[in-house]
Design a protein around this motif. Structure first.
Motif, PDB file in Angstrom:
ATOM      1  N   PHE A 134      15.618  27.209  31.235  1.00 59.67           N
ATOM      2  CA  PHE A 134      17.014  27.339  30.822  1.00 59.67           C
ATOM      3  C   PHE A 134      17.141  27.201  29.301  1.00 59.67           C
ATOM      4  O   PHE A 134      18.059  27.769  28.696  1.00 59.67           O
ATOM      5  N   ALA A 135      16.235  26.443  28.691  1.00 64.67           N
ATOM      6  CA  ALA A 135      16.231  26.332  27.229  1.00 64.67           C
ATOM      7  C   ALA A 135      15.946  27.690  26.595  1.00 64.67           C
ATOM      8  O   ALA A 135      16.450  27.991  25.500  1.00 64.67           O
ATOM      9  N   HIS A 136      15.139  28.525  27.258  1.00 65.73           N
ATOM     10  CA  HIS A 136      14.925  29.881  26.759  1.00 65.73           C
ATOM     11  C   HIS A 136      16.246  30.652  26.726  1.00 65.73           C
ATOM     12  O   HIS A 136      16.493  31.430  25.798  1.00 65.73           O
ATOM     13  N   ILE A 137      17.079  30.438  27.726  1.00 69.47           N
ATOM     14  CA  ILE A 137      18.397  31.085  27.721  1.00 69.47           C
ATOM     15  C   ILE A 137      19.209  30.616  26.521  1.00 69.47           C
ATOM     16  O   ILE A 137      19.841  31.424  25.821  1.00 69.47           O
ATOM     17  N   LYS A 138      19.182  29.298  26.269  1.00 71.67           N
ATOM     18  CA  LYS A 138      19.981  28.745  25.168  1.00 71.67           C
ATOM     19  C   LYS A 138      19.499  29.233  23.803  1.00 71.67           C
ATOM     20  O   LYS A 138      20.318  29.419  22.882  1.00 71.67           O
ATOM     21  N   ILE A 139      18.182  29.441  23.670  1.00 67.90           N
ATOM     22  CA  ILE A 139      17.633  29.839  22.365  1.00 67.90           C
ATOM     23  C   ILE A 139      17.541  31.357  22.230  1.00 67.90           C
ATOM     24  O   ILE A 139      18.077  31.948  21.274  1.00 67.90           O
ATOM     25  N   LEU A 140      16.872  32.003  23.168  1.00 66.10           N
ATOM     26  CA  LEU A 140      16.665  33.452  23.094  1.00 66.10           C
ATOM     27  C   LEU A 140      17.829  34.218  23.699  1.00 66.10           C
ATOM     28  O   LEU A 140      18.334  35.170  23.097  1.00 66.10           O
ATOM     29  N   GLY A 141      18.238  33.832  24.894  1.00 62.35           N
ATOM     30  CA  GLY A 141      19.297  34.564  25.579  1.00 62.35           C
ATOM     31  C   GLY A 141      20.614  34.545  24.833  1.00 62.35           C
ATOM     32  O   GLY A 141      21.337  35.551  24.822  1.00 62.35           O
ATOM     33  N   GLU A 142      20.931  33.420  24.203  1.00 67.08           N
ATOM     34  CA  GLU A 142      22.175  33.311  23.435  1.00 67.08           C
ATOM     35  C   GLU A 142      21.996  33.724  21.978  1.00 67.08           C
ATOM     36  O   GLU A 142      22.872  33.475  21.141  1.00 67.08           O
ATOM     37  N   LYS A 143      20.852  34.325  21.690  1.00 76.18           N
ATOM     38  CA  LYS A 143      20.571  34.939  20.379  1.00 76.18           C
ATOM     39  C   LYS A 143      20.622  33.945  19.219  1.00 76.18           C
ATOM     40  O   LYS A 143      21.036  34.283  18.103  1.00 76.18           O
ATOM     41  N   ARG A 144      20.163  32.739  19.451  1.00 76.73           N
ATOM     42  CA  ARG A 144      20.102  31.762  18.353  1.00 76.73           C
ATOM     43  C   ARG A 144      18.858  31.988  17.500  1.00 76.73           C
ATOM     44  O   ARG A 144      18.838  31.627  16.329  1.00 76.73           O
ATOM     45  N   LEU A 145      17.818  32.532  18.112  1.00 73.67           N
ATOM     46  CA  LEU A 145      16.630  32.990  17.405  1.00 73.67           C
ATOM     47  C   LEU A 145      16.230  34.339  17.979  1.00 73.67           C
ATOM     48  O   LEU A 145      16.512  34.627  19.150  1.00 73.67           O
ATOM     49  N   ASP A 146      15.561  35.145  17.181  1.00 71.44           N
ATOM     50  CA  ASP A 146      15.102  36.447  17.674  1.00 71.44           C
ATOM     51  C   ASP A 146      13.598  36.455  17.916  1.00 71.44           C
ATOM     52  O   ASP A 146      12.989  37.506  18.074  1.00 71.44           O
ATOM     53  N   PHE A 147      12.985  35.255  17.938  1.00 71.39           N
ATOM     54  CA  PHE A 147      11.568  35.135  18.271  1.00 71.39           C
ATOM     55  C   PHE A 147      11.380  33.894  19.135  1.00 71.39           C
ATOM     56  O   PHE A 147      12.205  32.973  19.106  1.00 71.39           O
ATOM     57  N   ASN A 148      10.316  33.889  19.915  1.00 74.74           N
ATOM     58  CA  ASN A 148      10.076  32.786  20.824  1.00 74.74           C
ATOM     59  C   ASN A 148       9.328  31.651  20.135  1.00 74.74           C
ATOM     60  O   ASN A 148       8.311  31.869  19.496  1.00 74.74           O
ATOM     61  N   ASP A 149       9.846  30.453  20.269  1.00 78.45           N
ATOM     62  CA  ASP A 149       9.208  29.250  19.732  1.00 78.45           C
ATOM     63  C   ASP A 149       9.114  28.250  20.880  1.00 78.45           C
ATOM     64  O   ASP A 149      10.098  27.595  21.226  1.00 78.45           O
ATOM     65  N   GLU A 150       7.939  28.139  21.486  1.00 79.39           N
ATOM     66  CA  GLU A 150       7.789  27.306  22.670  1.00 79.39           C
ATOM     67  C   GLU A 150       7.959  25.813  22.360  1.00 79.39           C
ATOM     68  O   GLU A 150       8.427  25.050  23.204  1.00 79.39           O
ATOM     69  N   PHE A 151       7.577  25.391  21.171  1.00 76.41           N
ATOM     70  CA  PHE A 151       7.731  23.974  20.821  1.00 76.41           C
ATOM     71  C   PHE A 151       9.211  23.616  20.689  1.00 76.41           C
ATOM     72  O   PHE A 151       9.654  22.560  21.144  1.00 76.41           O
ATOM     73  N   LEU A 152       9.980  24.504  20.068  1.00 76.46           N
ATOM     74  CA  LEU A 152      11.419  24.293  19.965  1.00 76.46           C
ATOM     75  C   LEU A 152      12.063  24.341  21.351  1.00 76.46           C
ATOM     76  O   LEU A 152      12.978  23.557  21.646  1.00 76.46           O
ATOM     77  N   THR A 153      11.582  25.235  22.187  1.00 73.47           N
ATOM     78  CA  THR A 153      12.090  25.327  23.563  1.00 73.47           C
ATOM     79  C   THR A 153      11.791  24.041  24.323  1.00 73.47           C
ATOM     80  O   THR A 153      12.627  23.555  25.093  1.00 73.47           O
ATOM     81  N   ASP A 154      10.603  23.495  24.135  1.00 77.84           N
ATOM     82  CA  ASP A 154      10.247  22.212  24.764  1.00 77.84           C
ATOM     83  C   ASP A 154      11.201  21.107  24.329  1.00 77.84           C
ATOM     84  O   ASP A 154      11.584  20.247  25.125  1.00 77.84           O
ATOM     85  N   LEU A 155      11.576  21.104  23.054  1.00 73.23           N
ATOM     86  CA  LEU A 155      12.416  20.045  22.494  1.00 73.23           C
ATOM     87  C   LEU A 155      13.878  20.156  22.940  1.00 73.23           C
ATOM     88  O   LEU A 155      14.585  19.146  23.017  1.00 73.23           O
ATOM     89  N   THR A 156      14.328  21.357  23.247  1.00 72.38           N
ATOM     90  CA  THR A 156      15.743  21.601  23.536  1.00 72.38           C
ATOM     91  C   THR A 156      16.307  20.726  24.663  1.00 72.38           C
ATOM     92  O   THR A 156      17.421  20.193  24.522  1.00 72.38           O
ATOM     93  N   PRO A 157      15.617  20.534  25.800  1.00 73.76           N
ATOM     94  CA  PRO A 157      16.197  19.678  26.846  1.00 73.76           C
ATOM     95  C   PRO A 157      16.505  18.257  26.388  1.00 73.76           C
ATOM     96  O   PRO A 157      17.369  17.600  26.985  1.00 73.76           O
ATOM     97  N   VAL A 158      15.836  17.785  25.357  1.00 77.65           N
ATOM     98  CA  VAL A 158      16.088  16.425  24.862  1.00 77.65           C
ATOM     99  C   VAL A 158      17.537  16.279  24.418  1.00 77.65           C
ATOM    100  O   VAL A 158      18.212  15.300  24.767  1.00 77.65           O
ATOM    101  N   VAL A 159      18.049  17.241  23.648  1.00 78.06           N
ATOM    102  CA  VAL A 159      19.409  17.114  23.126  1.00 78.06           C
ATOM    103  C   VAL A 159      20.453  17.253  24.229  1.00 78.06           C
ATOM    104  O   VAL A 159      21.615  16.885  24.043  1.00 78.06           O
TER     105      VAL A 159
END
Length: 262
Positions: A150-175
């Protein structure tokens, strides 16, 4: 001011300097993207029946009910998601397809299996997310995998970044208050017929999870909060080291700029 953290050993950061700066800056970027109120007001989900009143029997029902809880927590519209399961052992997907959350089955093995897969919107306008079916009978791992996808949706799907960053995706559920699950799933010992090994899910390492959760608590102005009792012992140890460092170095934390690459 905080006499509890006066020991000089707390002046040593458990992370190397580059990773510390990346994580603090990444955390602030996520706070900017999703709002300070998200971090401060959302409840922390814990692995108890109060938060997950679900019977984990490996059924599709347990998957959907868990997904509903995680989607609500992460402000994801589950109607926009095509959620399916698959059997990783039959290699149904090519490695180059989608974005995969990996799990290592043993510390001595180079083999990595996909715990979850994220694809962008399909022709029906839904995000394709596939969860490895063995996760359905492992609640903590299931929550962590869903939160990551679901973090991929928040980062990539919602167009917050145009490239995949798995470490940032890992961190997203924390917030979003789900970090306990992803941290615990990142490193779990098990005893097999031929000795001890460990399962790990995700990209951040054990010490990095400890620091990430300590940053989260510090941002929320929570010192040694009640929810840390649900952390695995190894994660809790790194959390406490990180918390000690953060309070000893308040003049540095969230202050210095990360100048490394992506």
């Amino acid at each position: 001011m905080f006499g509890l953290f006066s020991n000089k050993n707390n002046n040593v950061c458990p992370l190397d300097e580059e990773m510390r700066l990346w994580m603090e800056n990444a955390f602030l970027w996520l706070a900017t993207q999703f709002g300070q109120d998200t971090i401060l007001s959302k409840k922390v989900l814990m692995p108890t029946p109060e938060y997950f009143p679900i019977r984990y029997d490996g059924s599709q029902t347990s998957l959907i009910k868990t997904a509903e809880i995680i989607a609500t927590q992460m402000d994801v519209n589950l109607d926009d998601v095509n959620l399916q399961t698959y059997d990783e052992s039959i290699k149904a997907f090519d490695a180059g397809m989608g974005h995969q959350l990996f799990t290592e089955v043993d510390k001595n093995s180079k083999e990595k299996l996909a715990a979850g897969l994220y694809f962008d919107k399909n022709k029906n306008g839904k995000y394709d997310i596939f969860i490895e079916q063995q996760n359905l009978s492992q609640p903590e791992k299931l929550v962590a995998t869903l939160a990551h996808e679901f973090a991929h949706i928040k980062i990539l799907g919602e167009k917050r970044l145009d490239f995949n960053d798995e470490f940032l995706t890992d961190l997203t559920p924390v917030v979003f208050g789900i970090g306990i699950f992803n941290a615990n799933a990142s490193f779990r010992f098990f005893q097999g017929s031929d000795g001890w090994g460990h399962n790990s899910v995700g990209y951040l390492k054990q010490k990095e999870w400890g620091y990430a959760l300590a940053l989260y608590a510090y941002y929320r102005e929570e010192k040694s909060p009640e929810w840390i009792k649900h952390l695995a012992k190894n994660i809790l140890s790194d959390y406490k080291k990180s918390e000690g460092y953060i309070y000893a170095k308040q003049d540095k934390v969230f202050i210095e700029e990360y100048k490394g690459g992506c």
